[in-house]
Design a protein around this motif. Structure first.
Motif, PDB file in Angstrom:
ATOM      1  N   ARG A 191       0.843  -1.203   0.000  1.00 14.36           N
ATOM      2  CA  ARG A 191       0.000   0.000   0.000  1.00 14.36           C
ATOM      3  C   ARG A 191       0.875   1.249   0.000  1.00 14.36           C
ATOM      4  O   ARG A 191       0.491   2.286  -0.548  1.00 14.36           O
ATOM      5  CB  ARG A 191      -0.923  -0.001   1.218  1.00 14.36           C
ATOM      6  CG  ARG A 191      -1.961  -1.098   1.194  1.00 14.36           C
ATOM      7  CD  ARG A 191      -2.759  -1.173   2.480  1.00 14.36           C
ATOM      8  NE  ARG A 191      -3.830  -0.196   2.520  1.00 14.36           N
ATOM      9  CZ  ARG A 191      -4.701  -0.113   3.522  1.00 14.36           C
ATOM     10  NH1 ARG A 191      -4.608  -0.949   4.553  1.00 14.36           N
ATOM     11  NH2 ARG A 191      -5.652   0.794   3.496  1.00 14.36           N
ATOM     12  N   ARG A 192       2.034   1.141   0.595  1.00 10.38           N
ATOM     13  CA  ARG A 192       2.949   2.280   0.646  1.00 10.38           C
ATOM     14  C   ARG A 192       3.717   2.443  -0.664  1.00 10.38           C
ATOM     15  O   ARG A 192       3.968   3.562  -1.116  1.00 10.38           O
ATOM     16  CB  ARG A 192       3.923   2.085   1.806  1.00 10.38           C
ATOM     17  CG  ARG A 192       4.783   3.285   2.124  1.00 10.38           C
ATOM     18  CD  ARG A 192       5.400   3.129   3.498  1.00 10.38           C
ATOM     19  NE  ARG A 192       6.167   4.298   3.879  1.00 10.38           N
ATOM     20  CZ  ARG A 192       6.656   4.504   5.095  1.00 10.38           C
ATOM     21  NH1 ARG A 192       6.436   3.618   6.052  1.00 10.38           N
ATOM     22  NH2 ARG A 192       7.347   5.600   5.370  1.00 10.38           N
ATOM     23  N   LEU A 193       4.072   1.326  -1.289  1.00 14.35           N
ATOM     24  CA  LEU A 193       4.869   1.384  -2.514  1.00 14.35           C
ATOM     25  C   LEU A 193       4.044   1.795  -3.730  1.00 14.35           C
ATOM     26  O   LEU A 193       4.550   2.454  -4.635  1.00 14.35           O
ATOM     27  CB  LEU A 193       5.507   0.020  -2.788  1.00 14.35           C
ATOM     28  CG  LEU A 193       6.502  -0.513  -1.761  1.00 14.35           C
ATOM     29  CD1 LEU A 193       7.094  -1.829  -2.244  1.00 14.35           C
ATOM     30  CD2 LEU A 193       7.605   0.498  -1.484  1.00 14.35           C
ATOM     31  N   LYS A 194       2.790   1.335  -3.787  1.00 14.01           N
ATOM     32  CA  LYS A 194       1.944   1.591  -4.965  1.00 14.01           C
ATOM     33  C   LYS A 194       2.642   1.106  -6.239  1.00 14.01           C
ATOM     34  O   LYS A 194       2.674   1.799  -7.261  1.00 14.01           O
ATOM     35  CB  LYS A 194       1.592   3.072  -5.072  1.00 14.01           C
ATOM     36  CG  LYS A 194       0.792   3.598  -3.883  1.00 14.01           C
ATOM     37  CD  LYS A 194       0.500   5.084  -4.024  1.00 14.01           C
ATOM     38  CE  LYS A 194      -0.422   5.582  -2.918  1.00 14.01           C
ATOM     39  NZ  LYS A 194       0.112   5.382  -1.566  1.00 14.01           N
ATOM     40  N   ALA A 195       3.204  -0.088  -6.167  1.00 19.45           N
ATOM     41  CA  ALA A 195       3.994  -0.633  -7.274  1.00 19.45           C
ATOM     42  C   ALA A 195       3.166  -1.615  -8.093  1.00 19.45           C
ATOM     43  O   ALA A 195       2.128  -2.108  -7.649  1.00 19.45           O
ATOM     44  CB  ALA A 195       5.237  -1.332  -6.728  1.00 19.45           C
ATOM     45  N   GLY A 196       3.651  -1.912  -9.299  1.00 17.10           N
ATOM     46  CA  GLY A 196       2.981  -2.849 -10.185  1.00 17.10           C
ATOM     47  C   GLY A 196       3.293  -4.294  -9.845  1.00 17.10           C
ATOM     48  O   GLY A 196       4.029  -4.594  -8.897  1.00 17.10           O
ATOM     49  N   LEU A 197       2.745  -5.190 -10.664  1.00 14.08           N
ATOM     50  CA  LEU A 197       2.850  -6.619 -10.394  1.00 14.08           C
ATOM     51  C   LEU A 197       4.295  -7.091 -10.343  1.00 14.08           C
ATOM     52  O   LEU A 197       4.672  -7.855  -9.450  1.00 14.08           O
ATOM     53  CB  LEU A 197       2.084  -7.407 -11.462  1.00 14.08           C
ATOM     54  CG  LEU A 197       2.286  -8.926 -11.447  1.00 14.08           C
ATOM     55  CD1 LEU A 197       1.859  -9.521 -10.118  1.00 14.08           C
ATOM     56  CD2 LEU A 197       1.530  -9.574 -12.597  1.00 14.08           C
ATOM     57  N   ASN A 198       5.132  -6.666 -11.285  1.00  7.25           N
ATOM     58  CA  ASN A 198       6.506  -7.167 -11.328  1.00  7.25           C
ATOM     59  C   ASN A 198       7.277  -6.819 -10.060  1.00  7.25           C
ATOM     60  O   ASN A 198       8.019  -7.648  -9.518  1.00  7.25           O
ATOM     61  CB  ASN A 198       7.232  -6.621 -12.558  1.00  7.25           C
ATOM     62  CG  ASN A 198       6.719  -7.232 -13.848  1.00  7.25           C
ATOM     63  OD1 ASN A 198       6.133  -8.313 -13.840  1.00  7.25           O
ATOM     64  ND2 ASN A 198       6.920  -6.542 -14.956  1.00  7.25           N
ATOM     65  N   VAL A 199       7.107  -5.594  -9.581  1.00 10.49           N
ATOM     66  CA  VAL A 199       7.792  -5.187  -8.349  1.00 10.49           C
ATOM     67  C   VAL A 199       7.211  -5.943  -7.159  1.00 10.49           C
ATOM     68  O   VAL A 199       7.951  -6.398  -6.275  1.00 10.49           O
ATOM     69  CB  VAL A 199       7.682  -3.667  -8.141  1.00 10.49           C
ATOM     70  CG1 VAL A 199       8.214  -3.271  -6.762  1.00 10.49           C
ATOM     71  CG2 VAL A 199       8.455  -2.927  -9.224  1.00 10.49           C
ATOM     72  N   GLN A 200       5.902  -6.095  -7.115  1.00 11.48           N
ATOM     73  CA  GLN A 200       5.285  -6.851  -6.024  1.00 11.48           C
ATOM     74  C   GLN A 200       5.816  -8.283  -5.996  1.00 11.48           C
ATOM     75  O   GLN A 200       6.123  -8.827  -4.932  1.00 11.48           O
ATOM     76  CB  GLN A 200       3.765  -6.865  -6.187  1.00 11.48           C
ATOM     77  CG  GLN A 200       3.103  -5.521  -5.958  1.00 11.48           C
ATOM     78  CD  GLN A 200       1.601  -5.583  -6.151  1.00 11.48           C
ATOM     79  OE1 GLN A 200       0.982  -6.620  -5.960  1.00 11.48           O
ATOM     80  NE2 GLN A 200       1.004  -4.466  -6.539  1.00 11.48           N
ATOM     81  N   ARG A 201       5.919  -8.885  -7.169  1.00  8.73           N
ATOM     82  CA  ARG A 201       6.419 -10.256  -7.250  1.00  8.73           C
ATOM     83  C   ARG A 201       7.862 -10.336  -6.735  1.00  8.73           C
ATOM     84  O   ARG A 201       8.224 -11.242  -5.988  1.00  8.73           O
ATOM     85  CB  ARG A 201       6.349 -10.747  -8.696  1.00  8.73           C
ATOM     86  CG  ARG A 201       6.608 -12.241  -8.871  1.00  8.73           C
ATOM     87  CD  ARG A 201       6.801 -12.572 -10.345  1.00  8.73           C
ATOM     88  NE  ARG A 201       5.674 -12.176 -11.154  1.00  8.73           N
ATOM     89  CZ  ARG A 201       4.653 -12.970 -11.450  1.00  8.73           C
ATOM     90  NH1 ARG A 201       4.622 -14.201 -10.973  1.00  8.73           N
ATOM     91  NH2 ARG A 201       3.669 -12.537 -12.217  1.00  8.73           N
TER      92      ARG A 201
END
Length: 337
Positions: A191-201
Motif C-alpha cells: 500500500r505504501r509502494l503503490k507498485a505494479g505486479l513485477n515489483v510486487q512479485r
C-alpha cells in the motif's frame, strides 16, 4: 447445486422494519457505508426492494443489506421486500443473493471471493461448479475461481489493499498462502509502494526467501529498524521508496552484492582519480559494465584528462576492478582475504 433446476417467482411484501433481520451468511458486498444511498433513497425512493425469505412471520434478508441500513437510517417504519415463493433452500438463497449482486454490477475481488465461498459452502461436493458460477453471474473458469476463493479470508488490512488495487490478484493469492501476520505486513508495504505486479512479485519473493534462509518471520524482517529507517528516509515518495526497498532486499537476499559495493569503494580509493574523471560501477552492482565519465571545458583540459586516463588504465587497482568484474566480486574478495 448444479443439478437443481429451480425457477423463482417473487411477491412484493411490505414488512414492518422490526420484522426484518439480516442473514449475514449471504452478504456479498464490501460496501458498509450507506450514507450516500440513504440520501438517494430519501430523494428518489427505493427503486429495487431488498430480497428476503419469509418464515414464521419474519423475514430473513439475503440481499440488499445496504438498502436495509439506508432505510433504517431514514427511520422508515416499513420496508418493501421481494420474497421468493415457496421455501428456498440455503443453496437456492446463495444462488439468488449472488446473482442479484453479480448481474447488477461488477464485483470486486473480495466480493467475488465471498461469492465463490458461498457457493462452495452449500455445494454437495464442497467445491464450485463453473457452470453454476457462470449462471450466477461470476466470471472466469475453474482455475480463476479456485485462485480467488481464499481472498476473503485474508486479514482485513490485506483485503483493504486488494480493494484499493494496491495488491494485484497474483500477489493477493500468494499472501493468502502465508501466515496472517506476514500477509498483513506485506500488504501494508505494498500500500505504501503503490507498485505494479513485477515489483510486487520481486519484493514478495525476496522477502519470503530471506525469511526462510535466515529463520526470521516476515513481519519481523519488515519491522526491523534498518528497514523502517529506509522507508522514512524516502520522504513519502513512492518511487524512491520502491527503489530503496528493492535495493535493500536484493542485497539482503544476495549478500555478494554488498561485498561487490564494498570492494568497489575500496579499489576506488586506490585509483589516481582527479577532477573531471569518474568511474561508475554497474547499476546496483548487478551487471558487468562500468562507466567512465570525462568532464572538461577546453581542449587543454581534455588533453590533461587523457594523460590521467592513461595512468588510470595502468594502475593495478583498475586491473583488479575489472578482474573482479569477470570473476565475480564475492569470489575475488574471498581470494584476497
Amino acid at each position: 447445486m448444479g443439478s437443481e433446476k429451480a425457477r423463482y417467482s417473487f411477491r412484493l411484501v411490505v414488512a414492518p422494519l422490526e420484522a426484518v433481520e439480516e442473514d449475514a451468511r449471504f452478504r456479498i458486498s464490501t460496501w458498509d457505508n450507506a450514507d450516500g444511498l440513504a440520501s438517494s433513497v430519501a430523494r428518489i425512493g427505493l427503486l429495487v426492494p431488498p430480497l428476503a425469505v419469509a418464515g414464521g412471520g419474519r423475514f430473513r434478508l439475503i440481499s440488499g443489506f445496504r438498502r436495509l441500513a439506508a432505510c433504517r437510517a431514514l427511520g422508515w417504519p416499513e420496508l418493501p421486500l421481494r420474497v421468493p415463493e415457496g421455501h428456498p433452500t440455503p443453496a437456492e438463497c446463495a444462488r439468488l443473493a449472488i446473482a442479484e449482486n453479480a448481474w447488477s454490477r461488477a464485483l470486486n475481488l473480495i466480493e467475488l471471493s465471498r461469492a465463490v465461498n458461498l457457493l462452495a459452502q452449500f455445494s454437495p461436493a464442497g467445491r464450485v461448479d463453473p457452470e453454476e458460477a457462470a449462471a450466477a453471474g461470476l466470471p472466469g473458469g475453474e482455475a480463476f475461481l479456485v485462485r480467488i476463493a481464499p481472498l476473503c479470508r485474508l486479514p482485513q488490512a490485506a483485503q483493504e489493499a486488494v480493494l484499493e488495487e494496491a495488491v494485484s490478484l497474483w500477489t493477493a493469492a500468494e499472501l493468502a498462502r502465508m501466515p496472517a501476520e506476514a500477509a498483513e505486513a506485506l500488504a501494508g508495504l505494498f500500500r505504501r509502494l503503490k507498485a505494479g505486479l513485477n515489483v510486487q512479485r520481486e519484493v514478495l519473493t525476496h522477502t519470503r526467501e530471506i525469511a526462510l534462509r535466515e529463520g526470521v518471520p516476515v513481519r519481523e524482517l519488515l519491522a526491523a529498524p534498518e528497514f523502517t529507517a529506509l522507508l522514512d528516509e524516502a520522504g513519502g515518495d513512492p518511487n524512491e521508496t520502491t527503489r530503496r526497498v528493492r535495493r535493500f532486499l536484493r542485497r539482503r537476499r544476495y549478500p555478494h552484492l554488498s561485498a561487490a559495493e564494498e570492494r568497489f569503494r575500496t579499489l576506488l580509493r586506490e585509483l589516481p582519480l582527479a577532477s573531471g574523471l569518474r568511474v561508475q560501477p554497474p547499476r546496483d552492482f548487478e551487471g558487468t559494465r562500468f562507466a567512465l565519465q570525462l568532464e572538461f571545458e577546453t581542449a587543454e583540459e581534455a588533453r590533461l584528462l587523457r594523460g590521467r586516463l592513461d595512468r588510470l588504465l595502468e594502475h593495478p587497482a583498475f586491473g583488479a576492478l575489472l578482474e573482479g568484474k569477470r570473476r565475480g566480486y564475492e569470489t575475488e574478495l574471498q581470494g584476497r582475504s
